[in-house]
Design a protein around this motif. Sequence first.
Motif, PDB file in Angstrom:
ATOM      1  N   PHE A  53      39.373 106.261  46.047  1.00 45.32           N
ATOM      2  CA  PHE A  53      39.639 105.032  46.754  1.00 45.32           C
ATOM      3  C   PHE A  53      38.635 104.079  46.832  1.00 45.32           C
ATOM      4  O   PHE A  53      37.476 104.505  46.705  1.00 45.32           O
ATOM      5  CB  PHE A  53      40.074 105.348  48.354  1.00 45.32           C
ATOM      6  N   CYS A  54      38.838 102.596  46.534  1.00 46.26           N
ATOM      7  CA  CYS A  54      37.880 101.742  46.436  1.00 46.26           C
ATOM      8  C   CYS A  54      38.324 100.530  47.464  1.00 46.26           C
ATOM      9  O   CYS A  54      39.381 100.553  47.606  1.00 46.26           O
ATOM     10  CB  CYS A  54      37.718 101.343  45.223  1.00 46.26           C
ATOM     11  N   GLN A  55      37.239 100.020  48.142  1.00 48.82           N
ATOM     12  CA  GLN A  55      37.453  98.893  48.924  1.00 48.82           C
ATOM     13  C   GLN A  55      38.190  97.876  48.149  1.00 48.82           C
ATOM     14  O   GLN A  55      39.276  96.887  48.726  1.00 48.82           O
ATOM     15  CB  GLN A  55      36.235  98.231  49.543  1.00 48.82           C
ATOM     16  N   SER A  56      37.764  97.566  47.081  1.00 51.97           N
ATOM     17  CA  SER A  56      38.378  96.426  46.207  1.00 51.97           C
ATOM     18  C   SER A  56      38.291  97.013  44.894  1.00 51.97           C
ATOM     19  O   SER A  56      37.388  97.536  44.430  1.00 51.97           O
ATOM     20  CB  SER A  56      37.822  95.065  46.332  1.00 51.97           C
ATOM     21  N   LEU A  57      39.190  96.310  43.845  1.00 45.26           N
ATOM     22  CA  LEU A  57      39.279  97.154  42.663  1.00 45.26           C
ATOM     23  C   LEU A  57      38.381  96.155  41.582  1.00 45.26           C
ATOM     24  O   LEU A  57      38.699  94.985  41.260  1.00 45.26           O
ATOM     25  CB  LEU A  57      40.213  97.396  42.039  1.00 45.26           C
ATOM     26  N   CYS A  58      37.303  96.536  40.885  1.00 44.70           N
ATOM     27  CA  CYS A  58      36.413  95.614  39.819  1.00 44.70           C
ATOM     28  C   CYS A  58      37.173  95.479  38.648  1.00 44.70           C
ATOM     29  O   CYS A  58      37.833  96.556  38.312  1.00 44.70           O
ATOM     30  CB  CYS A  58      35.199  96.352  39.778  1.00 44.70           C
ATOM     31  N   ARG A  59      37.267  94.436  38.029  1.00 45.36           N
ATOM     32  CA  ARG A  59      37.860  94.060  36.816  1.00 45.36           C
ATOM     33  C   ARG A  59      37.558  94.987  35.566  1.00 45.36           C
ATOM     34  O   ARG A  59      38.170  95.401  34.933  1.00 45.36           O
ATOM     35  CB  ARG A  59      37.958  92.635  36.577  1.00 45.36           C
ATOM     36  N   TYR A  60      36.078  95.405  35.487  1.00 46.85           N
ATOM     37  CA  TYR A  60      35.555  95.906  34.452  1.00 46.85           C
ATOM     38  C   TYR A  60      35.808  97.549  34.475  1.00 46.85           C
ATOM     39  O   TYR A  60      35.353  98.139  33.492  1.00 46.85           O
ATOM     40  CB  TYR A  60      34.108  95.400  34.487  1.00 46.85           C
ATOM     41  N   CYS A  61      36.332  98.026  35.692  1.00 47.97           N
ATOM     42  CA  CYS A  61      36.265  99.354  35.669  1.00 47.97           C
ATOM     43  C   CYS A  61      37.218 100.416  35.020  1.00 47.97           C
ATOM     44  O   CYS A  61      38.354 100.174  35.070  1.00 47.97           O
ATOM     45  CB  CYS A  61      36.453  99.575  37.404  1.00 47.97           C
ATOM     46  N   GLU A  62      36.644 101.278  34.322  1.00 45.32           N
ATOM     47  CA  GLU A  62      37.597 102.096  33.768  1.00 45.32           C
ATOM     48  C   GLU A  62      38.122 103.492  34.360  1.00 45.32           C
ATOM     49  O   GLU A  62      38.651 104.273  33.902  1.00 45.32           O
ATOM     50  CB  GLU A  62      36.686 102.752  32.265  1.00 45.32           C
ATOM     51  N   TYR A  63      37.524 103.679  35.689  1.00 42.31           N
ATOM     52  CA  TYR A  63      37.898 104.810  36.041  1.00 42.31           C
ATOM     53  C   TYR A  63      39.164 105.122  36.769  1.00 42.31           C
ATOM     54  O   TYR A  63      39.688 103.778  36.944  1.00 42.31           O
ATOM     55  CB  TYR A  63      36.856 105.092  37.442  1.00 42.31           C
ATOM     56  N   VAL A  64      39.677 106.094  37.076  1.00 41.13           N
ATOM     57  CA  VAL A  64      40.803 106.246  38.000  1.00 41.13           C
ATOM     58  C   VAL A  64      40.476 105.871  39.444  1.00 41.13           C
ATOM     59  O   VAL A  64      39.785 106.606  40.211  1.00 41.13           O
ATOM     60  CB  VAL A  64      41.486 107.713  37.701  1.00 41.13           C
ATOM     61  N   LYS A  65      41.207 104.954  39.690  1.00 43.40           N
ATOM     62  CA  LYS A  65      41.017 104.603  41.396  1.00 43.40           C
ATOM     63  C   LYS A  65      42.186 103.976  41.958  1.00 43.40           C
ATOM     64  O   LYS A  65      42.995 103.204  41.156  1.00 43.40           O
ATOM     65  CB  LYS A  65      39.782 103.820  41.533  1.00 43.40           C
ATOM     66  N   TYR A  66      42.331 103.911  43.324  1.00 40.42           N
ATOM     67  CA  TYR A  66      43.383 103.150  43.901  1.00 40.42           C
ATOM     68  C   TYR A  66      42.682 102.234  44.896  1.00 40.42           C
ATOM     69  O   TYR A  66      41.738 102.579  45.680  1.00 40.42           O
ATOM     70  CB  TYR A  66      44.311 104.022  44.453  1.00 40.42           C
ATOM     71  N   GLY A 105      32.271 111.657  43.456  1.00 39.96           N
ATOM     72  CA  GLY A 105      32.009 110.377  42.767  1.00 39.96           C
ATOM     73  C   GLY A 105      33.363 109.620  43.010  1.00 39.96           C
ATOM     74  O   GLY A 105      33.967 110.338  43.659  1.00 39.96           O
ATOM     75  N   GLY A 106      33.576 108.569  42.213  1.00 39.96           N
ATOM     76  CA  GLY A 106      34.872 107.929  42.392  1.00 39.96           C
ATOM     77  C   GLY A 106      35.181 106.933  41.312  1.00 39.96           C
ATOM     78  O   GLY A 106      34.553 107.037  40.237  1.00 39.96           O
ATOM     79  N   GLY A 107      36.127 105.905  41.970  1.00 42.11           N
ATOM     80  CA  GLY A 107      36.345 105.600  43.216  1.00 42.11           C
ATOM     81  C   GLY A 107      34.968 105.126  44.222  1.00 42.11           C
ATOM     82  O   GLY A 107      34.018 105.495  43.436  1.00 42.11           O
ATOM     83  N   THR A 108      35.272 105.341  45.307  1.00 44.92           N
ATOM     84  CA  THR A 108      33.922 105.077  46.184  1.00 44.92           C
ATOM     85  C   THR A 108      34.231 106.069  47.459  1.00 44.92           C
ATOM     86  O   THR A 108      34.863 105.956  48.381  1.00 44.92           O
ATOM     87  CB  THR A 108      34.128 103.801  46.692  1.00 44.92           C
ATOM     88  N   PRO A 109      33.399 107.346  47.336  1.00 44.39           N
ATOM     89  CA  PRO A 109      33.497 108.355  48.505  1.00 44.39           C
ATOM     90  C   PRO A 109      33.228 107.585  49.877  1.00 44.39           C
ATOM     91  O   PRO A 109      34.080 107.909  50.724  1.00 44.39           O
ATOM     92  CB  PRO A 109      32.574 109.375  48.196  1.00 44.39           C
ATOM     93  N   ALA A 143      28.321 105.546  46.395  1.00 44.23           N
ATOM     94  CA  ALA A 143      28.364 104.649  47.561  1.00 44.23           C
ATOM     95  C   ALA A 143      28.382 103.246  47.075  1.00 44.23           C
ATOM     96  O   ALA A 143      27.988 102.880  46.038  1.00 44.23           O
ATOM     97  CB  ALA A 143      27.449 104.956  48.444  1.00 44.23           C
ATOM     98  N   THR A 144      28.903 102.546  47.847  1.00 46.77           N
ATOM     99  CA  THR A 144      28.886 100.968  47.763  1.00 46.77           C
ATOM    100  C   THR A 144      28.138 100.502  49.058  1.00 46.77           C
ATOM    101  O   THR A 144      28.351 101.058  49.996  1.00 46.77           O
ATOM    102  CB  THR A 144      29.878 100.471  47.405  1.00 46.77           C
ATOM    103  N   PHE A 145      27.501  99.391  48.850  1.00 47.06           N
ATOM    104  CA  PHE A 145      26.811  98.826  50.173  1.00 47.06           C
ATOM    105  C   PHE A 145      27.716  98.210  51.177  1.00 47.06           C
ATOM    106  O   PHE A 145      27.542  98.178  52.191  1.00 47.06           O
ATOM    107  CB  PHE A 145      25.864  97.632  49.594  1.00 47.06           C
ATOM    108  N   ASN A 182      35.589  90.711  41.062  1.00 45.12           N
ATOM    109  CA  ASN A 182      36.302  91.012  42.370  1.00 45.12           C
ATOM    110  C   ASN A 182      35.469  92.238  42.941  1.00 45.12           C
ATOM    111  O   ASN A 182      35.747  93.111  43.315  1.00 45.12           O
ATOM    112  CB  ASN A 182      37.755  91.795  41.876  1.00 45.12           C
ATOM    113  N   ARG A 183      34.080  91.782  43.001  1.00 41.47           N
ATOM    114  CA  ARG A 183      33.271  92.636  43.646  1.00 41.47           C
ATOM    115  C   ARG A 183      32.235  92.134  44.749  1.00 41.47           C
ATOM    116  O   ARG A 183      32.090  90.734  44.693  1.00 41.47           O
ATOM    117  CB  ARG A 183      32.429  93.208  42.386  1.00 41.47           C
ATOM    118  N   ASP A 184      31.766  92.681  45.852  1.00 43.30           N
ATOM    119  CA  ASP A 184      30.973  92.254  46.769  1.00 43.30           C
ATOM    120  C   ASP A 184      29.820  93.457  47.329  1.00 43.30           C
ATOM    121  O   ASP A 184      30.355  94.319  47.490  1.00 43.30           O
ATOM    122  CB  ASP A 184      31.829  91.873  47.840  1.00 43.30           C
TER     123      ASP A 184
HETATM  124  S1  SF4 Z   1      35.045 102.936  41.241  1.00 37.91           S
HETATM  125 FE1  SF4 Z   1      33.310 101.418  41.334  1.00 37.91          FE
HETATM  126  S2  SF4 Z   1      33.331  99.901  39.766  1.00 37.91           S
HETATM  127 FE2  SF4 Z   1      35.234 101.012  39.933  1.00 37.91          FE
HETATM  128  S3  SF4 Z   1      36.751  99.743  41.187  1.00 37.91           S
HETATM  129 FE3  SF4 Z   1      35.784 101.119  42.368  1.00 37.91          FE
HETATM  130  S4  SF4 Z   1      33.744 100.252  43.243  1.00 37.91           S
HETATM  131 FE4  SF4 Z   1      34.541  99.063  41.541  1.00 37.91          FE
END
Ligand code: SF4
Length: 427
Positions: A53-66, A105-109, A143-145, A182-184
């Motif tokens: 899970f992520c607060q917002s989805l960064c455009r360059y991200c290759e990971y599996v996230k929602y 990791g993640g995503g954003t724990p 983590a993210t800030f 799309n990142r903060d």
């Molecule tokens: S995993 Fe990290 S880089 Fe990817 S969308 Fe989430 S916050 Fe952004």
Amino acid sequence: MTETEKLFETRKEISDYNTSYPLHPSDWSTWKVSDTLSFDDVDDLSFYIHIPFCQSLCRYCEYVKYKKTSDSVEREYLDIVDSDVREFMGQSVTGETILRGFDIGGGTPTALSTENFAMLINMAARYVRRIKMAEDFKGSIEATFNTIDENKIAILSEHSDIFSRISFGLQSTNCTFLRDNNRDNGQTQRMADIFHICREQGISTINLDLMYGFVHQTKEEMKATMKVVERLMPEHLTVYELRTNMLNRYPIATAEQRFEQYSYLYDLIIGLGYKGRFGMNTFSLIGDNGLSSYLQHRMMKNGSYKGFGIAAQSKNDTGLSYNIGKNGESLKSCLSKKTFEKDGDSYKLPPRELLSKYVAISGYCGMFDLSVMENILHLDPDIVFEKELGFLLNNHYIEKNGTMLYLTPEGVLHYGAVLSLFYNNRS
Ligand code: SF4
């Protein structure tokens, strides 16, 4: 021109040759098996939990996230992870098992709600305390800030003997970059406050992730980002090159531009007192190699690891597997299975493919070890790769010290082509 030289020259121009292996998932279809990867005979491994899970989805991200959803969906996700870990512990962990590392990791724990974050950390700690931890064990969490706060740091600090490292994604401080992607990250003062609280609460190691490889990334932008690093002075610093193997039409800088960006960052990093060889992507102020023990075990020692959660990767000496979710399945569909361990992709790999994977991952560190290669192949790599090693050593793309092979600066410039000479021929 020899075949090796021709191959090298061709691959220098192809950005798909990087630390990602296989180049295309279909390259492994020959070795796909229906059984899940067994760890019953593995008594030395690391754990990883993926929180997608992520607060917002960064455009360059290759990971599996929602994108982060409701607390109850997070809870459902954690219940499934808990059940999968419990089953694995019952089946494959014994009194002899040694746990080398544990990364979350993640995503954003830290995007989880406070209550769910507490559930995650307490669950992970409960399992770790049942296994013998390696002496150099250093658990780490991403983590993210904009998703961490005092309460979550306090939860982590209750188990800071296990999770003694926290890794923040910073990437860049450039406003245009952040907006376009799309990142903060929030204000620098808040980052400094978070660092202060982490240190007060006994988190011994903080890592910051930076990125390079973007088309319009300038020296001024990198310098400004490094000014923030200088203010925060994390114990570990990691620089990731943008990878676009899984992204459609995301622009990436040329190999020469990326090399120039890396070199510029490297000089600034070393100038701040960090230690790390040219070509590595991790740097440290505290005399280690800048990695969590999970990453160290996985990347440098070719150790076995078991991943839990959607799309998590696992590997042992016979193959590699991905949990369900790697192929773009919806969160709802994954949750409906009640386990992430079934219906994923498992591959029983021949030694040459396992070796290719090891070399690709070691590329992050700018080095690889002939003794690890020999353990994988059960053959002498000096003989198997006689032509390739001769070419790379004679042309100063790598240098040898004992069993270690290090990329030279010229090798770093063309690292994808260097690594690819050890890949199995089919890729
Ligand atoms: S995993 Fe990290 S880089 Fe990817 S969308 Fe989430 S916050 Fe952004």
